[in-house]
Scaffold this motif. Sequence first.
Motif, short mmCIF file in Angstrom:
data_model
loop_
_atom_site.label_atom_id
_atom_site.label_comp_id
_atom_site.label_asym_id
_atom_site.label_seq_id
_atom_site.Cartn_x
_atom_site.Cartn_y
_atom_site.Cartn_z
N ILE A 164 80.31 -8.31 -2.73
CA ILE A 164 79.58 -9.54 -3.13
C ILE A 164 79.05 -9.99 -1.58
N GLN A 165 79.73 -9.73 -0.38
CA GLN A 165 79.06 -10.21 0.73
C GLN A 165 77.74 -9.30 1.07
N GLY A 166 77.97 -7.90 0.63
CA GLY A 166 76.77 -7.10 0.57
C GLY A 166 75.77 -7.47 -0.15
N SER A 167 76.02 -7.85 -1.43
CA SER A 167 74.87 -8.32 -2.59
C SER A 167 74.41 -9.68 -2.20
N ASN A 223 71.97 -2.34 -4.31
CA ASN A 223 71.36 -3.57 -4.25
C ASN A 223 70.06 -3.46 -3.59
N TYR A 224 69.97 -2.85 -2.71
CA TYR A 224 68.65 -2.55 -1.82
C TYR A 224 67.31 -2.13 -2.91
N LEU A 225 67.99 -0.93 -3.75
CA LEU A 225 66.51 -0.35 -4.37
C LEU A 225 66.66 -1.41 -5.49
N ILE A 226 67.56 -2.15 -6.03
CA ILE A 226 67.45 -2.88 -7.03
C ILE A 226 66.40 -4.19 -6.78
N LYS A 227 66.63 -4.81 -5.54
CA LYS A 227 65.65 -5.69 -5.06
C LYS A 227 64.42 -5.36 -4.90
#
Lengths: 202, 863
Positions: B277-280, A180-184
């Motif tokens: 989902i909490q992480g995202s 998610n970090y790299l996507i954002k």
Amino acid sequence: MRRSRPPIIRRTLADRIGGFVRDWSVPRQIAGQSSATKAAESALSRGLRPRLDEADTVGTNICPYCAVGCAQLMYAKDGRVIHVEGDPRSPINQGTLCPKGAATLGLMTMPERLDKIKYRAPHSDRWEERSMDWAMDRIAHLTKKTRDEAFVQELPDGGTVNHTQAIGSLGGATLDNEENYLIKKLFSAGLGMVWIENQARV
Amino acid sequence: MPSLGTTYGRGAATLAQWDLANSDFVLVMGSNMAENHPIAFRFVMRAKEKGATIVHADPRFTRTSALADIHAPLRAGTDIAFLGGIIRHILENDLWFKDYVLNYTNIATIISSDYQDPEQLDGLFSGWDEEKKSYTVDSWQYKDMKVPSSLAEHEPSTSDSFDEAAKSTSDGPPPEDRTLRHPNCVYQIMRRHYARYTPEMVERVTGCPAGTFLKVCEAITRNSGRERTGAICYAVGWTHHSTGVQMIRGAGIIQALLGNVGRPGGGVLALRGHTSIQGSTDIPTLYDMLPGYLQQPNANQKHADLQEFLETEQTPTGWWHNLPKYMVSLLRAWYGDNATAENGWGYRWLPKIVGDHSQLPMTLAMRDGVIKGMFFLGQNPVIGGSNSKQVQAGLAKLDWMVVRDCAETETASFWKEGHLVRDGDMRPEDIGTEVFLMPASLAGEKDGTFTNTHRLLQWHDKVVDGPGDSQSELWFIYHLGRRLKALYADSDLERDQPIQNLTWDYPERGPDRDPSAEAVLKEINGYTWLDRRQLSGIPDIKDDGSTACGCWIYCGVFPTHNDNKSRSRRADGPDGPGTHLGWGFAWPDNRRTLANRASADPEGKPWSERKRLIWWDAEKETWTGDDQVDFVKDKPPGFKPDWSKHPTGMDALGGDAPFILIADGKAALFSSSGLKDGPLPTHYEPLESPVHNQLYKQEANPVAKHWEKRDNELAEPGDPRFPHSFTTYRLTEHHSGGTPTRSVPVTAELQPEGFAEIPTELARELGIGNTDWVVISTLRGEIETRALVTDRLQPFHLGGGKTVHQVGMPWHFGWKGYATGDIANVLTAVVGDPNTSMHENKALVCGLRRGRLARDGGRHGES
């Protein structure tokens, strides 16, 4: 430690009857053996080994389904997962798993599992197989083209926005934090995409 | 989760799941916990074995109800009437925990004399702008004081003159009357606001018998106080409403009034549906936030440059005063040496949002040709998105789309098997969308962290490679980024600076050049910019460019180069203490219970021996106990801010202010800023309802989102074509959009086919037998499915002699895999909560008849 399965031995009818009589648990229970331990054994069960006995690798996994965060032990042999079970050390699941979590091995090895890149050309009625390199190249070019055609640096009132509304991304709640970090980072801070969403609202 | 954010300061579960075993009551509402979170439900069962009372309030009698002591049935979407009734019961019978509430909440705070209540304005709060269909929040503020919001997702709307006239929270303590006699103190406002939410009214609105409702009130209040605590567990049965945020606010208010927050076995537990989902949400693949709940810059707010952004968003008091440190360190992590003090650390390279870019309007933006290219990364919106036919119409308008998943999804195959083709509206050759379907690796085939529903980061190992061409999203995004950086390398256009300046150096390994997830987690944790030392914790983060930090709330997960705390696997033994500080890493700072300062009384002593968690050690001058303290470790309980110095940040919060992310350190019973639909939860009917609102002339949430009517119409209240209440839900054997279970033989075999649950009485009325085919219809579409006729759904007898039947349907099913069925989301609408843009798929209205759809040229007749 590696152990191979016991070989299957073809037996005659007399052998089988003899084996059955020897294995029959009722006489053994009458003779005083416990039905929970000794008398529950048979010639066949004595040779059985747990599936995870064959594993050459074990790792800690976290269940990929809901957000409870159950820990799993994942056993593999020759690069293939052979067994997944709840991690008894976890204070969350203490070795247990629900019907979905218990199906994790089934998920990883399901017959419908996708293993090739499929491509559908515009207006086509079928999938075609493509190489990773070709697909990555094509996706990178389409991303650049679409971004460049619809990039807005300033609004009519002069305010800087530096964004593109022509590309969107959906998904993330099934992915790792690092992903998610790299996507954002790439999509928002690098490309200026604003339509970035995941399952948090569904 | 702005509801918990505005109430307690952080939008996340306040307690760990295992802590439910220490509860004296558990209310499960808006959740079928035994079905959908069965492993967490074990702790509820353990509490029950120890004598706790378990309550399940839900439209359906489910597996959770079967294991509860009390099942309180209520009509879908009427939860605020029920919760408001509990609040009234607590206040009118003087059952609130006075020492806790007077000190730790804003119950005594005096609100602006301009405030007017829905009781006075027939369902609207003061500040309503009929033209803009929105509120200005001036009159919801503290008397002569502007209260800053603790939320990233907020868009405050006040008049300019108010901003100038109001005092800052730095100028002095909020105005209060501890005798609670002032007519505009929060206590008196709440009493007036909920005066009509009597047990009889609860029955008329929700259909829950008044006697059952009172039993619930008694169970909850009997089990709260110094010696006892209880928890409320909720899931998407609350969030999926046009009033979802305010439902959770209702729970937040109840738990604050009962003194249950921050204490063992007490609090509010959000049960979330996807593994991370909490992480995202923490590291948001969401449009309106940056990592760590910082605001995504917005063109409609005072966010022109970094200085203006920080001036607008930095709160004068409370922990959020540190915001500049987190923002500058994020920009340093993303733009590296290209970020300088002179260029505002590269702030202008961040894109600004110009409106609502969430999933529901995304559907319309695809359909309307605004969005031309899409990435679907493990999400299947043809099943999970509201108004599925609109989603598919959107996909058909795209130039290109990339689907990355472990199996072929309905989204990937819409062009050959979807509704457009099936209904004869289009042929595949009419659809110009270029589709890439790429195999994705699953957990076990890649390493990294998930953050679970109680904020716990847990590492998972890579054990094997994924099959064939499968790769992780980390691999995909990293290599896509590399290719794009190469494509843009020679550009001298200003607009290409963000991608050129983005830091993108991660160590690779193996023949596939897999980027290192550990290196990414180290960047998320943060390090010193010059000598690359890992930051040991949040206090290390600086605002001068000397530190880089990808997500400030995760700081401390990787405090030295060789210490990945998310890999820690040391659970406590049977002798306790049972906070399991050695298992994984909970944000922030490994704290397991949020606001745990509140587990001690104002003097710093545990409220009771039985419920002790954190206390003040006067000798060592530090907070200590069984958890990491969620407070300033050495701030004595008797500390008072020195208002003569206009204190900022944490200096403005006393030693008895446990909710450190709220500007005044107190739980917000009355929420002055941050929410768009009011400072107190108020009962509105769902946007589609079988009945009229019995409390106010205003039928539904006046600020609810209903983007447009085309192919997305709503039925009027009481429309005779759609007389039944309709709700959607999930099953234990299937997962959300269904891809990872409907294609797995074992789970597909356990739940092989879609169905709808229909109450026996209604089935008899309509001549429907068990397993008959039925057609369910709304103004958005029709579907067919099998009837499951059951007594688990009972009719609701409402005020005015009206009876309403509830129909329910699991939403997992689609046409792929072994377990198939029609898509429930064909029936739902693109409408949403004003704060979160979450849809309302838990409460709509439907028509029902025996029979089948005329599909495939009308081959199907009556079954």
